[in-house]
Design an enzyme around this catalytic site. Sequence first.
Site, PDB file in Angstrom:
ATOM      1  N   HIS A 228     -31.446 -22.235  38.229  1.00 53.97           N
ATOM      2  CA  HIS A 228     -30.263 -21.370  38.155  1.00 53.97           C
ATOM      3  C   HIS A 228     -29.993 -20.873  36.729  1.00 53.97           C
ATOM      4  O   HIS A 228     -29.076 -20.082  36.517  1.00 53.97           O
ATOM      5  CB  HIS A 228     -29.017 -22.106  38.658  1.00 53.97           C
ATOM      6  CG  HIS A 228     -29.089 -22.486  40.098  1.00 53.97           C
ATOM      7  ND1 HIS A 228     -29.420 -21.595  41.091  1.00 53.97           N
ATOM      8  CD2 HIS A 228     -28.900 -23.687  40.730  1.00 53.97           C
ATOM      9  CE1 HIS A 228     -29.422 -22.214  42.265  1.00 53.97           C
ATOM     10  NE2 HIS A 228     -29.120 -23.479  42.059  1.00 53.97           N
ATOM     11  N   ASP A 265     -36.487 -25.036  47.038  1.00 53.04           N
ATOM     12  CA  ASP A 265     -35.154 -25.618  46.969  1.00 53.04           C
ATOM     13  C   ASP A 265     -34.266 -24.843  47.943  1.00 53.04           C
ATOM     14  O   ASP A 265     -34.492 -23.648  48.183  1.00 53.04           O
ATOM     15  CB  ASP A 265     -34.626 -25.485  45.540  1.00 53.04           C
ATOM     16  CG  ASP A 265     -33.324 -26.219  45.305  1.00 53.04           C
ATOM     17  OD1 ASP A 265     -33.369 -27.339  44.780  1.00 53.04           O
ATOM     18  OD2 ASP A 265     -32.258 -25.650  45.631  1.00 53.04           O
ATOM     19  N   HIS A 267     -31.424 -23.714  47.524  1.00 49.05           N
ATOM     20  CA  HIS A 267     -30.666 -22.688  46.826  1.00 49.05           C
ATOM     21  C   HIS A 267     -31.585 -21.632  46.222  1.00 49.05           C
ATOM     22  O   HIS A 267     -32.699 -21.941  45.794  1.00 49.05           O
ATOM     23  CB  HIS A 267     -29.817 -23.320  45.716  1.00 49.05           C
ATOM     24  CG  HIS A 267     -28.805 -24.300  46.208  1.00 49.05           C
ATOM     25  ND1 HIS A 267     -29.126 -25.626  46.472  1.00 49.05           N
ATOM     26  CD2 HIS A 267     -27.496 -24.165  46.508  1.00 49.05           C
ATOM     27  CE1 HIS A 267     -28.039 -26.253  46.905  1.00 49.05           C
ATOM     28  NE2 HIS A 267     -27.038 -25.394  46.935  1.00 49.05           N
ATOM     29  N   ASP A 345     -32.883 -30.773  48.634  1.00 49.35           N
ATOM     30  CA  ASP A 345     -31.579 -30.464  49.229  1.00 49.35           C
ATOM     31  C   ASP A 345     -31.719 -29.759  50.574  1.00 49.35           C
ATOM     32  O   ASP A 345     -30.724 -29.353  51.171  1.00 49.35           O
ATOM     33  CB  ASP A 345     -30.731 -29.623  48.270  1.00 49.35           C
ATOM     34  CG  ASP A 345     -31.484 -28.459  47.665  1.00 49.35           C
ATOM     35  OD1 ASP A 345     -32.625 -28.208  48.078  1.00 49.35           O
ATOM     36  OD2 ASP A 345     -30.931 -27.796  46.759  1.00 49.35           O
TER      37      ASP A 345
END
Length: 418
Positions: A228, A265, A267, A345
């Site tokens: 991120h 991931d 995200h 995740d």
Amino acid sequence: MHLVLKGLYFRLSPNTRKTTASHNRYRLPAGATSPTTPPLQAVIKHFRYLIPSLTMDSIDGASGPSSYLDCATTTTEDADTLRRSRILSSMLYFDVPISKAPIIYSTSYDISFLGIEKLHPFDSSKWGRICQFLIENGVLEKTHIVEPLEATKDDLLVVHSESYLKSLKSSLNVSIITEVPPVAVFPNCIVQKKVLYPFRKQVGGTILAAKLAKERGCAINVGGGFHHCCANRGGGFCAYADISLCIHYAFIRLNISRVMIIDLDAHQGNGHEKDFSDDRRVYILDMYNPYIYPLDYEARRYIDQPVEVPSGTTTDEYLMKLDEALEVAGSAFDPELVIYNAGTDILDGDPLGRLRISPNGVAIRDEKVFRFANDKNIPLVMLTSGGYMKSSARVIADSIINLSKKSLITMGGTPRTN
């Protein structure tokens, strides 16, 4: 392609923009008829990183066709030369004895900060527990783990701006990036030692992993994957852009010219997507839940192969989509290095990922990616990235054990044979 913007003359070569058959980085405005001409705002945005002062107002006041282009050329050449110098003088690449396993970890990775690290759902001790599980299982000896060096300021400046690194001297800014508000009240010297130093060690591990993967076929940094964070902004518990840094080091030190990022991931990896938005050397496959953080719609335009897996996606459906995605990626791009962001995740029950993938599904997922790279004889770097349940450490360790049993990674440090 030629554009005249109120007296400022541009010539954009076809290689200026990163495009694929599935999408174009520049969206056409309503009513546009030419698929090759980007809107004015997109052109300005593209050149702004070369010419910080370039705005709509500065274009209006441009005095001649070469007023900014000469400056842009000089700025770009100077920046590239400085970046190359920093990479070549870095100590992060060092020779790893053949007795070591391609597993990179330091006890410094684990964050312990008066218990306030528990205020974030991320398990900041998972990295050490992964290694402990591997050691207890007998597949890894503690003395065979590779310890990386800490990334220095000069190392970080390869991607990050001076202003961004300076912003990390504010404990408030770090608290916002890590999403742990109490961090804001501590002196920054303590925040640097307890929070940012562990992150910088993990950055060193990610960068070193590319060299080790080139030598051994694959390498795992038991940490990293801060996807991120981009050059000028952190967020989502990501303070440094380790993936972007790893790739730039590989370009120079390993003479690699094509890199594929496989980001699995849950995200979206908006950080590296922004950093390589216009770089045709980097192909991004991102398989993510579109309904959770970061909801970065701009960065989604920079994904070469987006694969959306909405909340509630189950193991069988997920693995089917992955098979299809890897097949497409293998046909679309021929990488010399794969960076695999292997967040856990996606696990069923993870409070942030919201997917429903079983622990065995994670192991199968990792095996598929390793086989993808192994079958094509492409070095692979694995990063552990996100995962917000205590069970993540055990799941990651079990997956690495499975990779070892399938001979997709050699824990004893046997060199790669081509």
